[in-house]
Motif scaffolding. Structure first.
Motif, mmCIF file in Angstrom:
data_model
loop_
_atom_site.group_PDB
_atom_site.id
_atom_site.type_symbol
_atom_site.label_atom_id
_atom_site.label_comp_id
_atom_site.label_asym_id
_atom_site.label_seq_id
_atom_site.Cartn_x
_atom_site.Cartn_y
_atom_site.Cartn_z
ATOM 1 N N TRP A 225 26.676 55.148 53.170
ATOM 2 C CA TRP A 225 27.735 55.984 52.609
ATOM 3 C C TRP A 225 28.986 55.918 53.488
ATOM 4 C CZ3 TRP A 225 23.223 57.754 54.722
ATOM 5 C CH2 TRP A 225 23.316 58.530 55.875
ATOM 6 N N THR A 226 30.126 56.069 52.822
ATOM 7 C CA THR A 226 31.400 56.097 53.531
ATOM 8 C C THR A 226 31.795 57.541 53.821
ATOM 9 O OG1 THR A 226 32.621 56.062 51.432
ATOM 10 C CG2 THR A 226 32.110 53.938 52.439
ATOM 11 N N ASP A 227 32.979 57.732 54.346
ATOM 12 C CA ASP A 227 33.455 59.051 54.776
ATOM 13 C C ASP A 227 33.589 59.986 53.568
ATOM 14 O OD1 ASP A 227 34.699 61.240 55.881
ATOM 15 O OD2 ASP A 227 36.180 60.086 57.000
ATOM 16 N N THR A 228 32.820 61.062 53.551
ATOM 17 C CA THR A 228 32.829 61.997 52.415
ATOM 18 C C THR A 228 34.130 62.788 52.317
ATOM 19 O OG1 THR A 228 31.763 63.697 53.771
ATOM 20 C CG2 THR A 228 30.325 62.254 52.482
ATOM 21 N N ARG A 229 34.965 62.756 53.353
ATOM 22 C CA ARG A 229 36.209 63.519 53.334
ATOM 23 C C ARG A 229 37.329 62.770 52.628
ATOM 24 N NH1 ARG A 229 36.919 64.127 59.638
ATOM 25 N NH2 ARG A 229 36.707 61.865 59.294
ATOM 26 N N LYS A 230 37.141 61.486 52.423
ATOM 27 C CA LYS A 230 38.184 60.655 51.827
ATOM 28 C C LYS A 230 38.228 60.827 50.309
ATOM 29 C CE LYS A 230 39.193 58.820 55.823
ATOM 30 N NZ LYS A 230 40.462 59.131 56.511
ATOM 31 N N ALA A 231 39.348 60.357 49.721
ATOM 32 C CA ALA A 231 39.522 60.465 48.271
ATOM 33 C C ALA A 231 38.532 59.584 47.512
ATOM 34 C CB ALA A 231 40.951 60.083 47.894
ATOM 35 N N ILE A 232 38.093 58.478 48.143
ATOM 36 C CA ILE A 232 37.113 57.584 47.519
ATOM 37 C C ILE A 232 35.868 57.538 48.386
ATOM 38 C CG2 ILE A 232 36.624 55.228 46.765
ATOM 39 C CD1 ILE A 232 39.566 54.843 46.214
ATOM 40 N N PHE A 260 24.653 52.586 42.657
ATOM 41 C CA PHE A 260 25.937 52.336 43.296
ATOM 42 C C PHE A 260 26.907 53.465 42.916
ATOM 43 C CE2 PHE A 260 23.657 48.476 42.334
ATOM 44 C CZ PHE A 260 23.529 47.896 43.589
ATOM 45 N N TYR A 261 26.768 54.563 43.638
ATOM 46 C CA TYR A 261 27.526 55.767 43.328
ATOM 47 C C TYR A 261 28.939 55.676 43.898
ATOM 48 C CZ TYR A 261 28.983 60.657 43.576
ATOM 49 O OH TYR A 261 29.682 61.820 43.480
ATOM 50 N N ILE A 262 29.931 56.025 43.072
ATOM 51 C CA ILE A 262 31.323 56.064 43.496
ATOM 52 C C ILE A 262 31.933 57.398 43.052
ATOM 53 C CG2 ILE A 262 33.604 54.991 43.333
ATOM 54 C CD1 ILE A 262 32.189 52.397 42.579
ATOM 55 N N ARG A 263 32.601 58.079 43.982
ATOM 56 C CA ARG A 263 33.319 59.297 43.647
ATOM 57 C C ARG A 263 34.800 59.098 43.973
ATOM 58 N NH1 ARG A 263 33.071 63.509 47.865
ATOM 59 N NH2 ARG A 263 34.924 62.322 48.471
ATOM 60 N N ILE A 264 35.648 59.421 43.005
ATOM 61 C CA ILE A 264 37.089 59.284 43.179
ATOM 62 C C ILE A 264 37.742 60.647 42.946
ATOM 63 C CG2 ILE A 264 39.168 58.086 42.393
ATOM 64 C CD1 ILE A 264 37.308 55.902 41.289
ATOM 65 N N ARG A 265 38.638 61.048 43.839
ATOM 66 C CA ARG A 265 39.367 62.312 43.700
ATOM 67 C C ARG A 265 40.863 62.024 43.604
ATOM 68 N NH1 ARG A 265 36.363 66.104 48.223
ATOM 69 N NH2 ARG A 265 34.610 66.780 46.940
ATOM 70 N N PRO A 266 41.375 61.827 42.376
ATOM 71 C CA PRO A 266 42.819 61.597 42.238
ATOM 72 C C PRO A 266 43.632 62.811 42.679
ATOM 73 C CG PRO A 266 41.619 61.000 40.234
ATOM 74 C CD PRO A 266 40.678 61.747 41.100
ATOM 75 N N ILE A 272 36.106 62.245 39.748
ATOM 76 C CA ILE A 272 35.457 61.338 38.799
ATOM 77 C C ILE A 272 34.267 60.696 39.503
ATOM 78 C CG2 ILE A 272 35.752 59.280 37.363
ATOM 79 C CD1 ILE A 272 38.777 59.926 37.348
ATOM 80 N N HIS A 273 33.125 60.679 38.828
ATOM 81 C CA HIS A 273 31.908 60.131 39.407
ATOM 82 C C HIS A 273 31.373 59.011 38.504
ATOM 83 C CE1 HIS A 273 31.664 63.939 41.785
ATOM 84 N NE2 HIS A 273 32.237 64.421 40.686
ATOM 85 N N ILE A 274 31.028 57.880 39.111
ATOM 86 C CA ILE A 274 30.429 56.765 38.388
ATOM 87 C C ILE A 274 29.175 56.357 39.149
ATOM 88 C CG2 ILE A 274 30.762 54.452 37.447
ATOM 89 C CD1 ILE A 274 33.791 54.959 37.651
ATOM 90 N N SER A 275 28.047 56.323 38.459
ATOM 91 C CA SER A 275 26.775 56.083 39.140
ATOM 92 C C SER A 275 25.914 55.083 38.366
ATOM 93 C CB SER A 275 26.015 57.409 39.300
ATOM 94 O OG SER A 275 24.817 57.213 40.008
ATOM 95 N N ILE A 291 14.924 43.954 33.096
ATOM 96 C CA ILE A 291 16.048 44.474 33.872
ATOM 97 C C ILE A 291 16.786 45.472 32.989
ATOM 98 C CG2 ILE A 291 18.183 43.936 35.095
ATOM 99 C CD1 ILE A 291 17.141 41.148 35.587
ATOM 100 N N SER A 292 16.975 46.654 33.468
ATOM 101 C CA SER A 292 17.632 47.692 32.668
ATOM 102 C C SER A 292 18.739 48.349 33.472
ATOM 103 C CB SER A 292 16.626 48.740 32.206
ATOM 104 O OG SER A 292 16.002 49.363 33.318
ATOM 105 N N TYR A 293 19.681 48.965 32.743
ATOM 106 C CA TYR A 293 20.843 49.586 33.362
ATOM 107 C C TYR A 293 21.030 50.996 32.797
ATOM 108 C CZ TYR A 293 21.843 44.627 34.148
ATOM 109 O OH TYR A 293 21.754 43.301 34.489
ATOM 110 N N ILE A 294 21.420 51.890 33.665
ATOM 111 C CA ILE A 294 21.838 53.233 33.266
ATOM 112 C C ILE A 294 23.189 53.496 33.923
ATOM 113 C CG2 ILE A 294 21.350 55.697 33.300
ATOM 114 C CD1 ILE A 294 18.403 55.042 33.484
ATOM 115 N N ILE A 295 24.176 53.840 33.130
ATOM 116 C CA ILE A 295 25.508 54.137 33.654
ATOM 117 C C ILE A 295 25.754 55.637 33.437
ATOM 118 C CG2 ILE A 295 27.963 53.598 33.521
ATOM 119 C CD1 ILE A 295 27.160 50.927 32.271
ATOM 120 N N SER A 296 26.074 56.327 34.508
ATOM 121 C CA SER A 296 26.184 57.788 34.415
ATOM 122 C C SER A 296 27.560 58.261 34.866
ATOM 123 C CB SER A 296 25.097 58.451 35.262
ATOM 124 O OG SER A 296 23.815 58.010 34.888
ATOM 125 N N PRO A 297 28.593 58.087 34.044
ATOM 126 C CA PRO A 297 29.909 58.598 34.415
ATOM 127 C C PRO A 297 30.008 60.110 34.185
ATOM 128 C CG PRO A 297 30.008 57.566 32.263
ATOM 129 C CD PRO A 297 28.603 57.365 32.768
#
Length: 370
Positions: A225-232, A260-266, A272-275, A291-297
């Motif tokens: 995980w990257t820095d949780t304080r950042k916008a991304i 592959f969870y991504i959180r963006i704070r504009p 916005i969360h994409i998982s 092989i299966s995919y689940i996209i959880s925006p």
């Protein structure tokens, strides 16, 4: 099942927390896992829960819950408690289940010590073969026992490492049908760097019984995980099991995947969360079976400090059952809320995105003071 009527009461009286629930449901036909049409009769569900604070921050409590219909009675009686100090926590739960004329027993005792430099956890679980709460609750195992211990060390402020935890655990378990005990060894390494980035690695080796076979499963999970304080924020993880029984495919094999969870704070009030998640299943001959995919925006937006919106979706390329939901929350006074929720399920197994169900619910939670 359709609810004919229902009611719930919760309250705090001194050091006592009390909760009472009762609901009557009507008759309904449904199709079970095997495709048979069954009828669920008119039933009465009930639950009484009492919990009392003792000492500084410990509790003792009891629960009585059950379901009754024309032909059956399924109930549970339980006592539980939790004793806490600044570093340690001891909890217990003992319960008796009654299904018509059959009595079962379930229990768990857990001790958790979390000091500045050392962690220790021990856990004992046991359920008899006749322990049964299927009518109104969920117990994952019957005739099951498990014993586990875990110990770890903590390190602070060593060079670029702000915090590090390393630990080792042992687990022994047995299900009633197994001829012997399964066992496993697991370990954990968690590192938080001074940059607020982090990494976690958890390998394990398990020997267990499944479908009459005694087998070995080597598995691991790895997360970054990257820095949780950042916008991304970027939080990828992967996992792998070398050999276990695949109940859906009805054979042994490997499985693994990644998230592959991504959180963006504009904006400060908008996130916005994409998982996206990918899962891979292998056959016993090591060829890939699926092989299966689940996209959880999802998205959270605070219109004001007391009014918020949340949207969530879960497109699933494996089951082709897709979920969509929205939630409006309004905190109109201290500890009092109004909720407006919308849920929709779409079935695309035949390629037509047919509507399975849709529901709109309004709920008010109001706290009375006296």
């Amino acid at each position: 099942m359709p609810i004919i009527y229902g009611g719930k009461f919760t309250g705090t009286f001194g050091r006592w927390d009390i909760g009472v629930l009762n609901a009557m449901t009507g008759e309904r036909e449904y199709i079970d896992y095997y495709g048979d049409t069954l009828t669920e009769g008119k039933s009465n569900y009930y639950c009484v829960r009492a919990k009392r604070g003792i000492f500084y921050n410990s509790t003792v409590g009891m629960i009585y819950a059950g379901k009754r219909d024309k032909y059956n009675k399924n109930e549970i009686y339980g006592i539980d408690g939790s004793f806490r100090s600044s570093d340690a926590h001891l909890s217990y739960l003992f319960s008796l289940s009654y299904k018509n004329d059959t009595t079962g027993f379930g229990s768990e005792v857990k001790y958790d010590y979390s000091g500045r430099k050392f962690i220790f956890i021990s856990d004992i679980k046991k359920e008899t073969e006749d322990f049964n709460i299927d009518g109104f609750g969920y117990a994952p195992y019957k005739d099951y026992e498990e014993y586990s211990i875990y110990g770890g060390l903590r390190t602070y402020n060593k060079g670029i490492i702000r915090y590090m935890h390393t630990g080792l655990g042992i687990d022994v378990n047995r299900e009633g049908a197994d001829p012997g005990y399964g066992y496993g060894i697991n370990s954990t390494v968690d590192i938080n760097f001074t940059s607020n980035y982090g990494i976690s690695f958890s390998p394990a080796v398990n020997y267990d019984y499944e479908m009459g076979n005694f087998y070995r499963n080597n598995n691991f999970s790895l997360m970054f995980w990257t820095d949780t304080r950042k916008a991304i924020l970027f939080n990828p993880s992967i996992w792998y099991n070398s050999y276990e029984y695949n109940y859906r495919r009805e054979h042994f094999g490997a499985n693994g995947g990644g998230r592959f969870y991504i959180r963006i704070r504009p904006l400060s009030r908008w996130s916005i969360h994409i998982s996206p998640t990918v899962s891979i299943e292998w056959k016993e001959d090591r060829s890939i079976e699926n092989i299966s995919y689940i996209i959880s925006p999802s998205m959270d937006y605070f219109i004001t400090k007391d009014l918020s919106l949340r949207f969530y979706a879960e497109p699933n390329t494996d089951t082709h059952i897709h979920y969509f939901s929205g939630l409006l929350s309004w905190n109109f006074r201290p500890k009092s809320w109004f909720y407006l929720a919308y849920n929709e399920v779409r079935d695309n197994t035949e390629g037509n995105w047919g509507l399975r169900n849709r529901i709109l619910v309004a709920k008010v939670r109001y706290l009375f003071f006296w």
